[in-house]
Design a protein around this motif. Structure first.
Motif, mmCIF file in Angstrom:
data_model
loop_
_atom_site.group_PDB
_atom_site.id
_atom_site.type_symbol
_atom_site.label_atom_id
_atom_site.label_comp_id
_atom_site.label_asym_id
_atom_site.label_seq_id
_atom_site.Cartn_x
_atom_site.Cartn_y
_atom_site.Cartn_z
ATOM 1 N N MET A 184 0.826 -1.314 0.157
ATOM 2 C CA MET A 184 0.096 0.062 0.030
ATOM 3 C C MET A 184 0.940 1.181 0.081
ATOM 4 S SD MET A 184 -2.849 1.041 2.600
ATOM 5 C CE MET A 184 -3.574 2.509 2.761
ATOM 6 N N LEU A 185 0.632 2.141 -0.847
ATOM 7 C CA LEU A 185 1.173 3.355 -0.825
ATOM 8 C C LEU A 185 0.962 4.693 0.183
ATOM 9 C CD1 LEU A 185 3.394 4.733 -2.725
ATOM 10 C CD2 LEU A 185 1.495 5.592 -4.174
ATOM 11 N N ASN A 186 1.753 4.814 0.731
ATOM 12 C CA ASN A 186 1.472 5.716 1.956
ATOM 13 C C ASN A 186 1.729 7.153 1.427
ATOM 14 O OD1 ASN A 186 1.257 4.042 4.110
ATOM 15 N ND2 ASN A 186 3.551 3.807 3.972
ATOM 16 N N LEU A 187 0.502 8.037 1.319
ATOM 17 C CA LEU A 187 0.480 9.308 0.865
ATOM 18 C C LEU A 187 1.208 10.529 1.687
ATOM 19 C CD1 LEU A 187 -3.226 9.065 -0.818
ATOM 20 C CD2 LEU A 187 -0.668 8.898 -1.900
ATOM 21 N N GLY A 188 1.259 10.159 2.890
ATOM 22 C CA GLY A 188 1.687 11.269 3.904
ATOM 23 C C GLY A 188 2.926 11.773 3.378
ATOM 24 N N VAL B 34 20.040 9.106 -4.254
ATOM 25 C CA VAL B 34 20.048 9.390 -2.727
ATOM 26 C C VAL B 34 18.870 8.636 -2.043
ATOM 27 C CG1 VAL B 34 19.725 11.241 -0.723
ATOM 28 C CG2 VAL B 34 21.338 11.401 -2.812
ATOM 29 N N ALA B 35 17.424 8.833 -2.773
ATOM 30 C CA ALA B 35 16.322 8.216 -2.136
ATOM 31 C C ALA B 35 16.517 6.705 -1.936
ATOM 32 C CB ALA B 35 14.973 8.700 -2.991
ATOM 33 N N TRP B 36 17.038 6.028 -3.088
ATOM 34 C CA TRP B 36 17.373 4.706 -3.062
ATOM 35 C C TRP B 36 18.222 4.257 -1.872
ATOM 36 C CZ3 TRP B 36 21.719 1.601 -4.837
ATOM 37 C CH2 TRP B 36 21.508 0.298 -4.646
ATOM 38 N N GLN B 37 19.461 5.107 -1.699
ATOM 39 C CA GLN B 37 20.080 4.623 -0.574
ATOM 40 C C GLN B 37 19.598 4.962 0.765
ATOM 41 O OE1 GLN B 37 23.332 3.396 -0.440
ATOM 42 N NE2 GLN B 37 22.938 3.092 -2.813
ATOM 43 N N LEU B 38 18.610 6.042 0.874
ATOM 44 C CA LEU B 38 18.005 6.364 2.101
ATOM 45 C C LEU B 38 17.258 5.210 2.451
ATOM 46 C CD1 LEU B 38 17.128 9.981 2.039
ATOM 47 C CD2 LEU B 38 18.726 8.827 3.511
ATOM 48 N N GLY B 39 16.404 4.547 1.507
ATOM 49 C CA GLY B 39 15.257 3.571 1.864
ATOM 50 C C GLY B 39 14.180 3.987 2.341
ATOM 51 N N PRO B 40 13.155 3.122 2.508
ATOM 52 C CA PRO B 40 11.885 3.590 3.084
ATOM 53 C C PRO B 40 12.032 3.702 4.517
ATOM 54 C CG PRO B 40 11.560 1.613 2.456
ATOM 55 C CD PRO B 40 13.122 1.778 2.031
ATOM 56 N N PHE B 41 11.056 4.192 5.124
ATOM 57 C CA PHE B 41 10.890 4.607 6.634
ATOM 58 C C PHE B 41 10.526 3.133 7.027
ATOM 59 C CE2 PHE B 41 8.836 6.082 10.530
ATOM 60 C CZ PHE B 41 9.676 6.872 10.816
ATOM 61 N N ASP C 38 6.119 -0.181 0.936
ATOM 62 C CA ASP C 38 5.437 0.051 -0.311
ATOM 63 C C ASP C 38 6.633 0.056 -1.415
ATOM 64 O OD1 ASP C 38 6.597 2.556 0.550
ATOM 65 O OD2 ASP C 38 4.890 3.982 0.087
ATOM 66 N N LEU C 39 7.449 0.914 -1.460
ATOM 67 C CA LEU C 39 8.742 0.976 -2.559
ATOM 68 C C LEU C 39 10.052 0.867 -1.708
ATOM 69 C CD1 LEU C 39 7.007 4.061 -4.665
ATOM 70 C CD2 LEU C 39 7.205 1.715 -5.239
ATOM 71 N N PRO C 40 11.007 0.578 -2.331
ATOM 72 C CA PRO C 40 12.360 0.491 -2.014
ATOM 73 C C PRO C 40 13.303 1.769 -1.763
ATOM 74 C CG PRO C 40 12.376 -0.354 -4.054
ATOM 75 C CD PRO C 40 10.881 -0.284 -3.830
ATOM 76 N N ILE C 41 12.462 2.952 -2.173
ATOM 77 C CA ILE C 41 12.904 4.247 -2.297
ATOM 78 C C ILE C 41 12.325 5.217 -0.980
ATOM 79 C CG2 ILE C 41 13.882 4.057 -4.644
ATOM 80 C CD1 ILE C 41 11.421 6.050 -4.842
ATOM 81 N N ALA C 42 12.902 6.247 -0.579
ATOM 82 C CA ALA C 42 12.513 7.329 0.381
ATOM 83 C C ALA C 42 11.341 8.116 -0.519
ATOM 84 C CB ALA C 42 13.409 8.184 1.125
#
Length: 81
Positions: free
Chosen positions: A1-5, A46-53, A58-62
């Motif tokens: 599920m994609l988090n919209l926040g 950078v988003a890929w290296q940060l990773g999700p919360f 949902d996705l492997p990026i921030a």
């Protein structure tokens, strides 16, 4: 599920910052189309290296970071300066 926040918050903050950036002729900072492409590539890396919360799966990026970069570009282009 994609988090919209994080998506909405990141885009909004990036959009507001993008509206405030001005191309002042006295400055040496000039945003061209190639600089926007470089910004997108670096933001994705950078988003890929940060990773999700930690509990977002949902996705492997921030997503907040990547949409912040998209908001920055959108705000800059809409301001037209």
């Amino acid at each position: 599920m994609l988090n919209l926040g994080p998506i909405i918050t990141g885009f909004t903050i990036g959009f507001i910052i993008g509206l405030t950036i001005k191309n002042n002729p006295n400055n040496n900072i000039i945003f061209t189309k190639s600089s926007f492409i470089a910004l997108i590539i670096v933001a994705i890396i950078v988003a890929w290296q940060l990773g999700p919360f930690p509990y977002y799966d949902d996705l492997p990026i921030a997503t907040g970071f990547i949409f912040g970069a998209f908001g920055l570009i959108a705000g800059k282009e809409i301001s037209g300066l």
